[in-house]
Design an enzyme around this catalytic site. Structure first.
Site, mmCIF file in Angstrom:
data_model
loop_
_atom_site.group_PDB
_atom_site.id
_atom_site.type_symbol
_atom_site.label_atom_id
_atom_site.label_comp_id
_atom_site.label_asym_id
_atom_site.label_seq_id
_atom_site.Cartn_x
_atom_site.Cartn_y
_atom_site.Cartn_z
ATOM 1 N N GLY A 166 2.107 -2.843 -7.039
ATOM 2 C CA GLY A 166 1.926 -1.773 -6.058
ATOM 3 C C GLY A 166 3.181 -1.578 -5.244
ATOM 4 O O GLY A 166 4.191 -2.264 -5.414
ATOM 5 N N GLY A 168 4.548 -0.406 -1.140
ATOM 6 C CA GLY A 168 4.221 -0.135 0.243
ATOM 7 C C GLY A 168 5.352 0.559 0.955
ATOM 8 O O GLY A 168 6.284 1.084 0.330
ATOM 9 N N GLY A 169 5.302 0.544 2.290
ATOM 10 C CA GLY A 169 6.306 1.232 3.069
ATOM 11 C C GLY A 169 7.681 0.616 2.931
ATOM 12 O O GLY A 169 8.690 1.321 2.864
ATOM 13 N N MET A 170 7.766 -0.714 2.894
ATOM 14 C CA MET A 170 9.057 -1.393 2.830
ATOM 15 C C MET A 170 9.352 -1.984 1.465
ATOM 16 O O MET A 170 10.513 -2.118 1.090
ATOM 17 C CB MET A 170 9.104 -2.526 3.860
ATOM 18 N N GLY A 171 8.325 -2.371 0.740
ATOM 19 C CA GLY A 171 8.591 -3.153 -0.450
ATOM 20 C C GLY A 171 7.766 -2.763 -1.652
ATOM 21 O O GLY A 171 6.859 -1.940 -1.590
ATOM 22 N N VAL A 173 5.652 -4.671 -4.880
ATOM 23 C CA VAL A 173 5.034 -5.941 -5.235
ATOM 24 C C VAL A 173 4.908 -6.032 -6.750
ATOM 25 O O VAL A 173 4.409 -5.100 -7.401
ATOM 26 C CB VAL A 173 3.651 -6.099 -4.583
ATOM 27 N N LYS A 188 6.989 -9.901 -3.565
ATOM 28 C CA LYS A 188 7.240 -8.673 -2.812
ATOM 29 C C LYS A 188 8.722 -8.567 -2.524
ATOM 30 O O LYS A 188 9.322 -9.462 -1.931
ATOM 31 C CB LYS A 188 6.455 -8.675 -1.495
ATOM 32 N N ASP A 280 -3.441 -3.942 12.372
ATOM 33 C CA ASP A 280 -3.728 -2.954 11.318
ATOM 34 C C ASP A 280 -4.868 -3.422 10.418
ATOM 35 O O ASP A 280 -4.798 -3.312 9.199
ATOM 36 C CB ASP A 280 -2.466 -2.673 10.499
#
Length: 545
Positions: A166, A168-171, A173, A188, A280
């Protein structure tokens, strides 16, 4: 422009349905399932993590790290819109700081993972600054990719990248094989664009530091932190084979969802003991393993209470507590996470998130005012959720443990409620068939329900009504003693029936007494007749002789 599964650094205009990671976007009139770092204007329905937002007229179930300015009701910023009394000063202070050039509160969305983390972002460009990157021991690692790097990496490899899990915003995986002990892990890695940005590296490292310090069965453990040959930072963690909770929440029973929530609360409570606030919490950030594991993921917005003095207001608008939108930062603490847990509880009870709106601005405004989307559902659990989501932090549960105790108290009531529900069905059956065994089963069920939970008023009332109906059935059958044994003299209806039963009982006793007297007289007459006949027979015989 087609359906992209791509990383985009700078996009002018993309008329496509993207499943992409976007770092900087001018305008994207598309339906994105994307992670967005910096957005000018996106008139789309996003289920994305947003780091910095200019204006997003969309319905977001998204995580927002930093909102610089969101036009609301005539262009006002979030800092100055619908602030409750006493918080206007905080909003004005933020506005003053922004006007004077201090934009850290509006742009910094990193985790505070140490006493110096509050200003690490401003120092990130200084090679001599005391930042995480300069103080952590980041081991050099050799990464290989079985799919694309066959033959390019020779010699020792620490990790072999297998598949992409997957983004995400920064990384990004991946699943990877850790060659030192031949186990499969989740790896990640900071995105290529973030590798060259000091602030992104600090954010990524801070997430690893905080997560690594939280060793708990319901938190994903960190195994390793390293840097590959190209300078990209990564960390390895436990690979969880499972499904995000949000994909299964509607398929789970109420009790299953409550059990999951309690395990999530266990993890959050442990984090609070380490002074860490998640900020979050939502079903999307909880992984349900195939073998019963419940793991809280994505600690990218976490802060450390008492150490973090400056950080961006962040979270997911549909779940956020008012103080998470309005600030000031000093108001964000344990009870903010309690609010988020209550929001999750509310969501799976009523079927929708607490805050809604057609645009992110409307959703944030609803969160800031604590406008909770109403529901017709009622009950003990809904009341627990609403208390956890009280507008003022001091009106919420004091901590995770208190919230758990309230839920567990409900669970102890649940069996009582189940028993009384079944007893109600038995009572209906008894009344249809006028059968003693059904009345007895219903009465026992209600009495057991009350024994399990003394506050189950419905069961208590059910027991009284069942005893009354059972007593009337006994009256019809002439079982007056049975009927009297079922009734409570403190209840008016019971007293009235008891009076009827006692009157009927007396009448029966009188009738029995008259019958007994008649029987005695009859017996005496029979005896007299017998004596007369016997005497006559004897006299006749004597006369004959």
């Amino acid at each position: 422009f087609a359906n992209l599964d791509a990383t985009v650094d700078s996009v002018g205009e993309i008329f496509a349905n993207l499943d992409a990671t976007v770092d900087s976007v001018g305008e994207i009139p598309a339906n994105l399932g994307a992670t967005v770092d910096s957005v000018g204007e996106i008139p789309a329905n996003l289920g994305a993590t947003v780091d910095s937002v200019g204006e997003i007229p969309a319905n977001l179930g998204a995580t927002v790290d930093s909102v610089s300015e969101i036009p609301v009701s005539g262009g006002s910023t979030v800092d100055s819109v619908t602030l409750p009394p006493g918080q206007q000063a905080a909003g004005q202070k933020a506005a003053d700081q922004k006007a004077s050039g201090d934009s850290r509160l509006a742009t910094m969305d990193s985790i505070s993972s140490s006493s110096f983390a509050a200003d690490m972002m401003s120092r990130a460009g200084d090679p001599h600054a005391r930042t995480l990157e300069n103080t952590l021991v980041i081991q050099p690692r050799v990464l290989g990719n079985q799919a694309t790097s066959a033959g390019k990496v020779t010699g020792r490899r620490d990790y072999d990248l297998l598949d992409k899990l997957g983004e995400g915003g920064m990384g990004i995986v991946y699943t990877a094989r850790q060659e030192s002990i031949r186990r499969v892990v989740a790896l990640k890695m900071l995105k290529a664009a973030g590798t060259h940005q000091a602030n992104q590296r600090e954010k990524f490292l801070a997430e690893a530091v905080i997560t690594g310090d939280l060793e708990h069965p319901n938190i994903v453990p960190i195994y390793d932190l390293g840097r590959d040959e190209n300078g990209a930072i990564f960390y390895a963690m436990k690979r969880v084979q499972g499904t995000p909770w949000d994909k299964l929440v509607t398929k789970k029973s109420l009790q299953e969802n409550l059990d999951i929530l309690l395990k999530v609360a266990d993890a959050v409570g442990f984090a609070h003991s380490k002074q860490v606030i998640h900020r979050d919490l939502k079903p999307e950030n909880v992984m349900l393993g195939d073998f019963g594991e419940v793991l809280v993921m994505d600690w990218g917005l976490a802060i450390t209470v008492g150490r973090s003095t400056q950080f961006a207001m962040g979270g997911t608008p549909a779940y956020m507590a008012p103080e998470m939108v309005l600030g000031p930062p000093s108001e964000i603490g344990v009870r903010s996470d309690v609010y988020l847990l209550g929001a999750i509880l509310y969501e799976f009870l009523v079927g929708h998130r607490p805050h809604g709106g057609q645009t992110i601005t409307q959703c944030l405004m609803a969160a800031s005012r604590n406008v909770i989307t109403p529901t017709e559902k009622t009950g003990e659990l809904v009341e627990i959720a609403l208390r956890a989501m009280a507008t003022k932090p001091n009106d919420r549960y004091a901590g995770v443990r208190e919230l758990q105790e309230a839920i567990r108290s409900y669970q102890s009531h649940f069996e009582s409620i189940s028993l009384s529900t079944r007893a109600q069905e038995d009572l209906a059956e008894a009344q249809r068939g006028d059968r003693y065994e059904s009345f007895a089963r219903a009465l026992f069920g209600f009495q057991e329900a009350v024994a399990l939970w003394d506050g189950n008023d419905k069961a208590r009332d059910g027991a009284l009504q069942t005893a009354l109906a059972y007593g009337r059935s006994a009256q019809r059958r002439g079982d007056f003693d049975l009927g009297l044994s079922l009734l409570d003299g403190a209840v008016e209806e019971h007293r009235a029936l008891a009076g009827e039963l006692r009157a009927a009982q007396r009448e029966r006793e009188l009738r029995n007494q008259r019958l007994k007297a008649a029987r005695r007289i009859g017996a005496a007459l029979i005896a007299t007749i017998f004596l007369i006949i016997t005497g006559a027979a004897i006299w006749i015989k004597m006369e004959a002789d």
